[in-house]
Motif scaffolding. Sequence first.
Motif, short mmCIF file in Angstrom:
data_model
loop_
_atom_site.label_atom_id
_atom_site.label_comp_id
_atom_site.label_asym_id
_atom_site.label_seq_id
_atom_site.Cartn_x
_atom_site.Cartn_y
_atom_site.Cartn_z
N VAL A 1 3.20 5.94 -5.72
CA VAL A 1 2.79 6.08 -7.12
C VAL A 1 1.81 7.24 -7.27
N VAL A 2 0.82 7.30 -6.36
CA VAL A 2 -0.14 8.40 -6.41
C VAL A 2 0.57 9.74 -6.23
N GLN A 3 1.53 9.78 -5.31
CA GLN A 3 2.28 11.03 -5.08
C GLN A 3 3.08 11.43 -6.32
N ILE A 4 3.61 10.43 -7.02
CA ILE A 4 4.34 10.72 -8.27
C ILE A 4 3.35 11.29 -9.29
N CYS B 1 0.82 -1.22 0.00
CA CYS B 1 0.00 0.00 0.00
C CYS B 1 0.85 1.26 0.00
N TRP B 2 1.96 1.26 0.75
CA TRP B 2 2.78 2.49 0.77
C TRP B 2 3.36 2.76 -0.61
N ALA C 1 -6.23 2.50 -6.88
CA ALA C 1 -5.27 3.60 -6.79
C ALA C 1 -3.83 3.08 -6.77
N GLY C 2 -2.97 3.75 -7.52
CA GLY C 2 -1.53 3.56 -7.40
C GLY C 2 -0.99 2.23 -7.89
N MET C 3 -1.76 1.47 -8.66
CA MET C 3 -1.24 0.18 -9.12
C MET C 3 -0.24 0.37 -10.26
N ASP C 4 -0.41 1.46 -11.01
CA ASP C 4 0.42 1.63 -12.19
C ASP C 4 0.57 3.14 -12.47
N PRO C 5 1.80 3.64 -12.49
CA PRO C 5 1.99 5.09 -12.70
C PRO C 5 1.42 5.56 -14.03
#
Lengths: 357, 282, 354
Positions: C106-109, C100-101, C315-319
């Motif tokens: 990824v979301v932050q990127i 999860c982190w 969310a955040g699985m793939d940039p």
Amino acid sequence: MKVLRLDKADLERWFVNWAKTREVYGPLRQSSSDSKSISVNKSYTDWAILKDGKFPELGTGLPKSPIKKFFFPQPETLFTCSKRKGDPDAFVFKEPENRDNARKVLVGVRPCDARSVELNNLPFEKDPYFQANRAKTAIVGFTCRDRCQTCFCKEVGGSPVGTEGMDIAVTQLDDFYMAEVITEKGEELVQEGGGASEASGEEISRLKESKAQVESLFSSMSDPAQALEAMKAKDLFALYNAPFWSQLADSCINCGICTFLCPTCYCFDIQDEVVKGTIRRIRYYDSCMFPLFTLQASGHNPRGQKVQRVRNRFMHKFKYFPDRFGPFSCVGCGRCIRECPVNIDIREVLKDLLAVE
Amino acid sequence: MTTLLPNPYIPYPARIDDIVVETEDGNLKTFRLVLEDEGDRARWSHVPGQFAMLSLAGVGEIPIGIASSPTEEGFLLFTVFRAGVVTTALHQMDIGERVGVRGPLGNGFPVDNDLKGKNIVIIAGGFAFTTLRATLLYMLANRGDYGKITVIYGARTPGLLLYRDELKAWAERDDLDTYITIDREAPGWDGLVGFVPTVAGQVAPSPENAAALICGPPIMIKFTMPPLEKIGWTDDQVYLSLENRMKCGQGVCGHCNVGPVYVCKDGPVFTRAQLQGLPTEF
Amino acid sequence: MSTTNSTITEDIRAKAKQLLSSGEVAAFLGFTTGTLPMTMRPFVARRPEDAERLVWNSFCVMNLANYLPDLLKSVEPPRGPKDPPPEGPLPKVGVLATGCWSRNIVVQIQENQVQRDRLVILGIGSRGMVDRKKVLAQVDGREVWTSEEGEHSLVIEGPGFKKEIQRWDVVRDNCQTCIHPNPVIYDYQVGQPVSPREVKDRFRQVNEIEAMSSEERWSWFQEEISSCIRCYACRNACPLCYCPTCFVDDSRPQWVGKSIDLADTSIFHILRAYHCAGRCTDCGACESACPMGIHMRLFTKKLEKDVLELYGTEAGMDPDVPLPLTTYKEDDPQNFLITEAVGQTSEAGEGVKP
């Protein structure tokens, strides 16, 4: 001072009798019995009305929240006013008519929490709201027998068997209780509670022995009076510029848990709320941890960085407050240690501050 | 409620008696307020440099320096810059409307103590002239108590100078030296041109038995100090006024602390020497 | 300490030490042992010798991604607000990341809060973190003085008791229903990847809430948040909450009242959850941080379910997969925008019909 001997039944009768004319509060478990996986389940004790002679739950350490909300409620309505057109008194502030004037008794208050009222009384000495709340609230304290793992009351000048701030101090001895009646308010409560006998000389010496024994169990890493004087003697800038602040700030998430659950944090904000034709001005808890706490209208922020805010809270408790009022602004209840999600431990901070040359 | 103590949170009701738009950009207005209650008027007593909370019911409170001198009786003046929620709401109010006034708060300039018998240098920039106006008027009303009085005041443009009619009148007095300056040349301006620190350096007031009262933006204060220090001024001769965020005005709520002091109670006026002993959280 | 944890701890220390010694990173973000049992402290190692203090176990409940934007700023050379950024690459930061982190990173990127090339990520497969509150509930709220973690159990001791608990029984709700325990982006793997768990129904709790009548649901919600003290620990523990001024703090205009009126508290929790829609990875940091035992992750879990059903994304699985709620597409599902009339027979003028 009058000392009474009571059985549990006597205490229960006191609670019932007091509840006839007052609101009686004590720590109770907050839980619901719902078996669903999403049931609301809060397995801690917190302050709640004691009904039907219910006995407060005192076995599991301190209640979740301190007792400051009874003296410094969240929120306090400072005053109200009308904003109706044509009302000659529109926009004239008046003290609220329907203020909560109920007399209250807090039962099962531990020495640290009771002492917090005395410490908060220093800055709030001339505050009409705090003083009015204090006048209508009696504290029936219970001295400690066990030490919580986060307790450090002695380090900051308190005692596990201290009675500071209490109107009646109850101490459990085996299967009965001793009550020291400390103030006039306490005497009044004894009259209303009724039917307790004066303690014998032997019982009083047992009380003294028991207290001394508990006191000896609570070791202190430093001599509290000496620590206080040492801190006052320390140079402000040496403490302020100490290197450990930035490490603390590395871990801190700048939430308000420590300040809101602290018995002696008393910062507040003031705001107006408008409901229909009535304006009420409230004061409510604020926290020096929050960036907006010091933000000026110009956009300038004197404590815009996290490290400055973290430092301010501890400096206030251990340096600014003692320099101004005398004692540390901390009763060593340990709630901030217990509840901090990132394990900021005020005992370490105190130790680090005392080590500053 | 059975109040045991006088309630310092209750504002005195006041009417807006007059409004003067001070600057050509309209962002500064002076509000003349009259306390409605005769008892409140009789009780009111302030020192130049003190401030009050202006209270708009339903909007909030804001600390504003008192621009009128204690020698101007029957009304209070507040010159207000439109910056936040409360000041914006106040700017939209009209003559006759009601506001609340809570105060006076803070310490003020030591006009009746340390400043007595001294040569006084008043240095101000922009819209920070308000409590210095109060101070100047007070000193002029008690002219014999002070030595030479020098006023150095500057703004970006002529249209941003406060109290322009009074500035003219002061310029004509012979018991007062005034130096009014603007940052850059402007059409129709035949007075001084240059930043306040530069003018202060040129005027070079003597530090002999003197005190300087300086109010202005931090950058102006920063650059005014070196020319003064060069000619022998020391930090304990320089008085400054802080403007931290404040809420209660009683030294309790915690918003305005600078280290161990509360700007609302122990200040807002401090000597520069006092501030050197505090963290720079202002 | 269990073998798994001690192996991971050793690996973390060795790698962090190497990264710090070689100067590849200016700081390394992990955890160190706290002063209370079952409590870990997020910790920044800045010197190679600090690496020895890094520890890994089942109580690392805070989401380290939360610290990254500030930590990255803190290692940059100081400069004024108007100065241009220095030439050349900026210093890097090392960080631990579970499933999860890493998705939060990824979301932050994607949201331009951190730069991938400034991070050195040590990926760890998460076996699920333990909920301290669940442990305390097992001992009737008594204090726990010591805890010793074994491979599959915890031995806890307190006043008058010593007890062995099965680890899985006290693992956090979010971890018990997690199907992405391994990091989606990392530079180095620490320990072994965790074999994905079989989760029967990861939205079981949400389904229970959806099955309630609206009155039941509202009263459950109100009771859940009634103890909220507005300390904002849930918000501040969340790597998604980085707005310079949060809507609850804003006073121009003031969206929400500031004290603990239930209506205001409701607005805070509902809006906070909505702000996390399509971005939340169910890391559980909000709940772990909450001092009052509020289950606020159920609110975000509901939105996670909705986003999965409506957009087919997590969310955040793939940039390279855009965030559903900040991206516009012509064929976006729109039904949720439409208020459907209650019941079959609605009168004209009520509701909005397509």
